[in-house]
Scaffold this motif. Structure first.
Motif, PDB file in Angstrom:
ATOM      1  N   ALA A   1      -4.495  -6.527  -6.673  1.00  0.00           N
ATOM      2  CA  ALA A   1      -4.985  -7.684  -5.930  1.00  0.00           C
ATOM      3  C   ALA A   1      -4.144  -7.946  -4.687  1.00  0.00           C
ATOM      4  O   ALA A   1      -4.685  -8.227  -3.600  1.00  0.00           O
ATOM      5  N   MET A   2      -2.821  -7.876  -4.820  1.00  0.00           N
ATOM      6  CA  MET A   2      -1.968  -8.128  -3.665  1.00  0.00           C
ATOM      7  C   MET A   2      -2.193  -7.107  -2.571  1.00  0.00           C
ATOM      8  O   MET A   2      -2.255  -7.450  -1.378  1.00  0.00           O
TER       9      MET A   2
ATOM     10  N   ALA B   1      -4.956  -5.369  -2.103  1.00  0.00           N
ATOM     11  CA  ALA B   1      -6.304  -5.580  -1.564  1.00  0.00           C
ATOM     12  C   ALA B   1      -6.326  -6.737  -0.575  1.00  0.00           C
ATOM     13  O   ALA B   1      -7.133  -6.736   0.372  1.00  0.00           O
ATOM     14  N   TRP B   2      -5.468  -7.738  -0.778  1.00  0.00           N
ATOM     15  CA  TRP B   2      -5.414  -8.893   0.120  1.00  0.00           C
ATOM     16  C   TRP B   2      -4.482  -8.662   1.310  1.00  0.00           C
ATOM     17  O   TRP B   2      -4.185  -9.579   2.065  1.00  0.00           O
ATOM     18  N   GLY B   3      -4.009  -7.442   1.456  1.00  0.00           N
ATOM     19  CA  GLY B   3      -3.225  -7.092   2.628  1.00  0.00           C
ATOM     20  C   GLY B   3      -1.740  -7.338   2.514  1.00  0.00           C
ATOM     21  O   GLY B   3      -1.047  -7.399   3.544  1.00  0.00           O
ATOM     22  N   ALA B   4      -1.222  -7.485   1.306  1.00  0.00           N
ATOM     23  CA  ALA B   4       0.217  -7.696   1.141  1.00  0.00           C
ATOM     24  C   ALA B   4       0.991  -6.444   1.559  1.00  0.00           C
ATOM     25  O   ALA B   4       0.488  -5.318   1.490  1.00  0.00           O
TER      26      ALA B   4
END
Length: 398
Positions: free
Chosen positions: A140-141, A143-146
């Motif tokens: 998730a991180m 995928a969210w651009g972290a």
């Protein structure tokens, strides 16, 4: 539930006795179980948790996270690590518990393979929920651009303590060998490895042999403890003072680091891999554990204290697995709410003010860990129905 004991420690005396009587029979029988052993295990768990929470800093820097330690900036705080490095106590207690458990299994007719398989299942099954949560979190991180480096730093922070489970599992499987091995032999092997590594400029990889032999020393001592061979006061005090003197000598005159935990950027760590200084320090800890075992048994006759120790032991694996997640959750969640890096949480741990601020954050970490316990304690572990039946059976017997 026994997990609620710690939160109700201040209740009235009748409630304390009720909690004590609600302890599962496996933990309640003084004749079948040495309560000092459970107290030492609880102390070791507390040391691991506080150690990681106090000497680990997740620094927020321009939208990224990196991991460092206050010991890197404040080396004079190294004595704090002497109180918080409790791994030797884990292995010491583990050696005693394993040899006693194997003896009971043998009396029931169970072979070593069956016994070891059951121990491995109990050890590794609770990891599954942690693996699932952090796999999903990492995906998730990203995928969210972290920042990938930040994700790697956080995931590594959670999984780096897992080396303990691998080593502990290997030593548990080797319990029959440990039962025939005097701890002086693995201690000598550690000394030889360090001599080759540091004194003869040997290859650095040779130090990793100590990952097995170094922790085999307290494990073998635990086996001796189970056999009653460490009961004399001379032995206990000799381990305590001899180990402490040897460690002091190695630090003062042989160049070993004073910190008993790893320090980022340090040329030598006492823990990765274990050094002779870490092992001799463990000898001192084993001696201290033996000296304190008598007073601990007397203290734990009090129902309220025993209820807390029982709760810590029944939740020990969950606490060990999730305490880093609790710290990370608070660190990451608070940053957008605060809008800036906060002292003791996101700032560089470069001064004593950071330490004071970190101490103030510990209750918040504890609350987050309590949430993890509520969500994940017992998950991935069989036998909850059997445990409840055992409690009812114990209550009827009383």
């Amino acid at each position: 539930m026994v997990d609620d004991f710690a939160g109700r420690a201040g209740a009235a005396a009748p409630a304390r006795h009720e909690r004590d009587s609600d302890t599962p029979p496996a933990l309640a029988s003084e004749t079948a179980r040495d309560r000092a052993v459970d107290a030492l295990r609880a102390f070791a768990v507390l040391g691991v948790v506080l150690g990681h929470w106090l000497v680990t800093a997740v620094v927020a820097d321009s939208g990224t996270f990196r991991v460092t330690s206050p010991l890197k900036y404040l080396p004079h705080l190294a004595p704090v690590s002497w109180l918080l490095q409790t791994m030797a106590v884990f292995f010491f207690v583990g050696g005693r518990v394993a040899v006693e458990s194997r003896g009971r299994a043998r009396d029931r007719g169970a072979g070593h393979g069956r016994w070891a398989a059951a121990r491995m299942t109990r050890l590794f099954r609770p990891i599954a929920p942690l693996l699932g949560v952090w796999s999903a979190a990492a995906v998730a991180m990203l995928a969210w651009g972290a920042d990938p480096g930040s994700v790697y730093a956080l995931v590594k922070l959670v999984w780096s303590p897992m080396w303990f489970l691998l080593v502990f599992a290997a030593l548990t499987a080797a319990t029959p060998l440990a039962a025939r091995l005097h701890p002086a032999w693995p201690l000598a092997a550690v000394a030889v490895c360090d001599l080759v590594r540091f004194g003869l400029d040997g290859p650095p990889w040779i130090g990793w042999i100590n990952l097995g032999t170094g922790w085999l020393v307290p494990y073998c001592l635990g086996v001796l403890w189970a056999g009653g061979r460490l009961d004399g006061p001379v032995t206990r005090w000799a381990l305590l003072f001899g180990g402490a003197a040897a460690t002091a000598g190695l630090v003062l005159w042989a160049g070993y680091p004073a910190s008993m935990v790893g320090v980022p950027g340090a040329p030598v760590s006492n823990q990765a891999p274990p050094t002779l200084a870490a092992v001799t320090f463990g000898l001192a800890q084993c001696g201290a554990a033996l000296v304190l075992s008598g007073p601990l048994r007397r203290l734990l006759r009090r129902p309220a204290l025993w209820a807390l120790v029982a709760a810590a032991n029944l939740s020990a694996m969950t606490i060990f697995l999730w305490h880093q997640t609790a710290m990370i959750a608070v660190t990451v969640a608070v940053l957008p709410l605060a809008g800036r890096a906060l002292p003791g949480l996101h700032a560089v741990p470069g001064d004593p003010a950071w330490v004071a601020a970190r101490l103030a954050w510990l209750p918040v970490f504890a609350m987050a860990l309590a949430g993890c316990l509520a969500a994940f304690h017992g998950r991935g572990r069989p036998g909850r129905t059997r445990l409840k039946a055992e409690r009812r059976k114990g209550a009827r017997a009383r």
